[in-house]
Design an enzyme around this catalytic site. Sequence first.
Site, PDB file in Angstrom:
ATOM      1  N   ARG A  46      -3.346  -0.713   5.431  1.00  0.00           N
ATOM      2  CA  ARG A  46      -3.923  -1.801   4.631  1.00  0.00           C
ATOM      3  C   ARG A  46      -3.000  -3.001   4.479  1.00  0.00           C
ATOM      4  O   ARG A  46      -3.402  -4.145   4.747  1.00  0.00           O
ATOM      5  CB  ARG A  46      -4.334  -1.272   3.245  1.00  0.00           C
ATOM      6  N   CYS A  99       0.867  -1.187   0.000  1.00  0.00           N
ATOM      7  CA  CYS A  99       0.000   0.000   0.000  1.00  0.00           C
ATOM      8  C   CYS A  99       0.899   1.231   0.000  1.00  0.00           C
ATOM      9  O   CYS A  99       2.061   1.146  -0.413  1.00  0.00           O
ATOM     10  CB  CYS A  99      -0.982  -0.029   1.169  1.00  0.00           C
ATOM     11  N   ASP A 159      -8.305   3.772   1.034  1.00  0.00           N
ATOM     12  CA  ASP A 159      -7.338   4.164   2.060  1.00  0.00           C
ATOM     13  C   ASP A 159      -8.104   4.612   3.310  1.00  0.00           C
ATOM     14  O   ASP A 159      -8.845   5.591   3.258  1.00  0.00           O
ATOM     15  CB  ASP A 159      -6.504   5.328   1.495  1.00  0.00           C
TER      16      ASP A 159
HETATM   17  P1  4NP Z   1      -1.826   2.757   4.087  1.00  0.00           P
HETATM   18  O1  4NP Z   1      -2.512   4.078   4.662  1.00  0.00           O
HETATM   19  O2  4NP Z   1      -1.275   3.141   2.738  1.00  0.00           O
HETATM   20  O3  4NP Z   1      -2.963   1.801   3.998  1.00  0.00           O
HETATM   21  O4  4NP Z   1      -0.754   2.357   5.080  1.00  0.00           O
HETATM   22  C1  4NP Z   1      -1.858   5.316   4.768  1.00  0.00           C
HETATM   23  C2  4NP Z   1      -0.976   5.535   5.792  1.00  0.00           C
HETATM   24  C3  4NP Z   1      -0.357   6.767   5.918  1.00  0.00           C
HETATM   25  C4  4NP Z   1      -0.620   7.758   4.998  1.00  0.00           C
HETATM   26  C5  4NP Z   1      -1.506   7.532   3.967  1.00  0.00           C
HETATM   27  C6  4NP Z   1      -2.115   6.302   3.841  1.00  0.00           C
HETATM   28  N1  4NP Z   1      -0.006   9.041   5.137  1.00  0.00           N
HETATM   29  O5  4NP Z   1      -0.325   9.930   4.345  1.00  0.00           O
HETATM   30  O6  4NP Z   1       0.827   9.205   6.044  1.00  0.00           O
END
Ligand code: 4NP
Length: 144
Positions: free
Chosen positions: A9, A3, A117
């Site tokens: 995720r 991800c 997300d």
């Molecule tokens: P992930 O979610 O891609 O599912 O781990 C996110 C975690 C952090 C961020 C964005 C999405 N961020 O912008 O820090």
Amino acid sequence: MVCLGNICRSPLAEGILQSKVNLDAVFVDSAGTAAYHLGNRPDERSINIAAKYGLNIRNQKARKFSINDFDEFDVIYAMDKSNYQNILSLARNEEDEQKVQLILNEIHPNQNKSVPDPYYGGNQGFENVYKMLDEACNIIAKKL
Ligand code: 4NP
């Protein structure tokens, strides 16, 4: 399992698939396309939803996807279309490209749906992500 941040995720996807396969035969790992959270544990909301379903993902540590992963893994599952494009942009050849799949295409072939997300939302988003990934991983585990 890949991800963006490797804290919401993909850690869930890693934990869920690990719970469904023979770990002596299959290596499951996760990574993020961004380096925002390097070395961090999964988001508390992911840890909690996993715990609710009997999985411990607390000891995972975020890492960034690397070109070496194309050599280490047979299949690379992207959570969303942006992750998919970011991984593809690192592919060195057609063999690398063919390893990259959108995970929800396991449930809905060729529909190119994204796992949303959940980072900026509430707990319901994490529940929703868990359910999607559980369904996808049931299919992946059956194939393996
Ligand atoms: P992930 O979610 O891609 O599912 O781990 C996110 C975690 C952090 C961020 C964005 C999405 N961020 O912008 O820090």
